[in-house]
Scaffold this motif. Structure first.
Motif, PDB file in Angstrom:
ATOM      1  N   THR A  82      51.091  32.672  33.261  1.00 35.64           N
ATOM      2  CA  THR A  82      50.258  33.896  32.695  1.00 35.64           C
ATOM      3  C   THR A  82      48.956  33.290  31.994  1.00 35.64           C
ATOM      4  O   THR A  82      47.833  33.353  32.344  1.00 35.64           O
ATOM      5  N   ASN A  83      49.243  32.473  30.952  1.00 37.70           N
ATOM      6  CA  ASN A  83      48.139  31.846  30.323  1.00 37.70           C
ATOM      7  C   ASN A  83      47.088  31.002  31.138  1.00 37.70           C
ATOM      8  O   ASN A  83      45.993  31.059  31.274  1.00 37.70           O
ATOM      9  N   LYS A  86      45.206  33.493  33.441  1.00 40.98           N
ATOM     10  CA  LYS A  86      44.470  34.364  32.342  1.00 40.98           C
ATOM     11  C   LYS A  86      43.152  33.444  32.030  1.00 40.98           C
ATOM     12  O   LYS A  86      41.979  33.729  31.998  1.00 40.98           O
ATOM     13  N   ASP A  87      43.466  32.263  31.601  1.00 36.77           N
ATOM     14  CA  ASP A  87      42.489  31.309  31.040  1.00 36.77           C
ATOM     15  C   ASP A  87      41.739  30.474  32.244  1.00 36.77           C
ATOM     16  O   ASP A  87      40.571  29.759  31.767  1.00 36.77           O
ATOM     17  N   ASP A 105      45.911  30.990  43.647  1.00 37.06           N
ATOM     18  CA  ASP A 105      46.318  31.973  42.673  1.00 37.06           C
ATOM     19  C   ASP A 105      47.403  33.174  42.976  1.00 37.06           C
ATOM     20  O   ASP A 105      48.378  33.209  42.194  1.00 37.06           O
ATOM     21  N   THR A 147      49.338  41.672  32.054  1.00 32.43           N
ATOM     22  CA  THR A 147      48.168  40.825  32.381  1.00 32.43           C
ATOM     23  C   THR A 147      47.754  40.176  33.673  1.00 32.43           C
ATOM     24  O   THR A 147      47.129  40.252  34.431  1.00 32.43           O
ATOM     25  N   LEU A 148      49.247  39.833  34.286  1.00 31.45           N
ATOM     26  CA  LEU A 148      49.260  39.363  35.495  1.00 31.45           C
ATOM     27  C   LEU A 148      48.938  40.577  36.665  1.00 31.45           C
ATOM     28  O   LEU A 148      48.420  40.136  37.547  1.00 31.45           O
ATOM     29  N   GLN A 150      46.680  42.894  36.134  1.00 29.23           N
ATOM     30  CA  GLN A 150      45.276  42.906  36.283  1.00 29.23           C
ATOM     31  C   GLN A 150      44.551  41.711  36.939  1.00 29.23           C
ATOM     32  O   GLN A 150      43.784  42.018  37.713  1.00 29.23           O
ATOM     33  N   ILE A 151      45.231  40.436  36.812  1.00 34.12           N
ATOM     34  CA  ILE A 151      44.908  39.567  37.411  1.00 34.12           C
ATOM     35  C   ILE A 151      44.912  39.591  38.939  1.00 34.12           C
ATOM     36  O   ILE A 151      43.989  39.376  40.004  1.00 34.12           O
ATOM     37  N   GLU A 162      39.145  43.875  34.100  1.00 37.81           N
ATOM     38  CA  GLU A 162      39.372  42.601  33.394  1.00 37.81           C
ATOM     39  C   GLU A 162      40.681  42.003  33.461  1.00 37.81           C
ATOM     40  O   GLU A 162      41.365  42.868  33.417  1.00 37.81           O
ATOM     41  N   ALA A 163      40.697  40.280  33.510  1.00 39.81           N
ATOM     42  CA  ALA A 163      42.118  39.901  33.505  1.00 39.81           C
ATOM     43  C   ALA A 163      42.693  40.116  31.895  1.00 39.81           C
ATOM     44  O   ALA A 163      43.886  40.334  31.776  1.00 39.81           O
ATOM     45  N   LYS A 164      41.824  40.325  31.016  1.00 38.23           N
ATOM     46  CA  LYS A 164      42.525  40.259  29.662  1.00 38.23           C
ATOM     47  C   LYS A 164      42.599  41.791  29.477  1.00 38.23           C
ATOM     48  O   LYS A 164      41.867  42.434  29.442  1.00 38.23           O
TER      49      LYS A 164
END
Length: 200
Positions: A82-83, A86-87, A105, A147-148, A150-151, A162-164
């Protein structure tokens, strides 16, 4: 000069290819991501450590998790992936990528979904009498799932997302955990609904 990357809050302790004069440093294989996530990344280490603490606190959890400790490792790997995802935009700007060469991805989202399934089973192992532990783990699990999601939606063309997560999204989920942790069924429904986009 060849040298391994070192553990940091931004990445994994794993080997990288030589840093080109211009370009992006990348990890080499999916195995690098999985291995580093459980061995060196903070999430994996904490997952294994907390499992030991939980087991010492709760004999029932200790029995339930016996021979299934790999679920804790998967939990840590899911959080680390996830990090990574996200990053990745910020990492790319810094000239670094923790995503394996040749792995998209979308591929990582599918792998993360598999790891999150294990993480869900991990939470199932926590007795309902241990609501504090269940909620602690479900918070980390659920925020990773959201979070995932949204990604994944961004990759499906919803670029305005937004991803975050926003503060309000986190607050709403925090409230949801108060009653959701009482029911494995609710946890399963949450995952089934929120993680659908990760598999496509």
């Amino acid at each position: 000069m060849n040298r391994p990357a070192v553990p940091s809050s931004h990445g994994l302790a794993t080997g990288t290819q030589n840093r080109p004069r211009m370009g992006v440093v990348r990890v080499v294989t999916v195995a690098c991501v999985a291995a580093a996530a459980c061995v060196a990344a903070v999430a994996g280490v904490v997952g294994e450590m907390l499992t030991t603490v939980f087991a010492l606190h709760s004999p029932n959890f200790s029995k339930a998790i016996a021979q299934r400790e790999y679920l804790a490792i998967s939990f840590g790997q899911a959080l680390q992936m996830t990090n990574i995802l996200k990053d990745s935009p910020e990492d790319r700007e810094r000239g670094v990528s923790w995503k394996p060469i040749g792995v998209s991805d979308t591929d990582l989202l599918v792998i993360a979904h598999q790891k999150l399934e294990d993480a869900l089973h991990y939470i199932h192992c926590i007795p309902k009498s241990e609501l504090g532990i269940r909620r602690f783990c479900f918070l980390a699990f659920g925020l990773a799932v959201l979070t995932l999601k949204q990604i994944a939606l961004r990759h499906h063309g919803y670029r305005s997302i937004e991803a975050k997560l926003t503060r309000s999204q986190v607050s709403r989920f925090y409230l949801f955990t108060k009653f959701a942790v009482h029911s494995d069924w609710l946890l399963d429904i949450f995952f089934r609904v929120q993680a659908r986009s990760l598999k496509a």
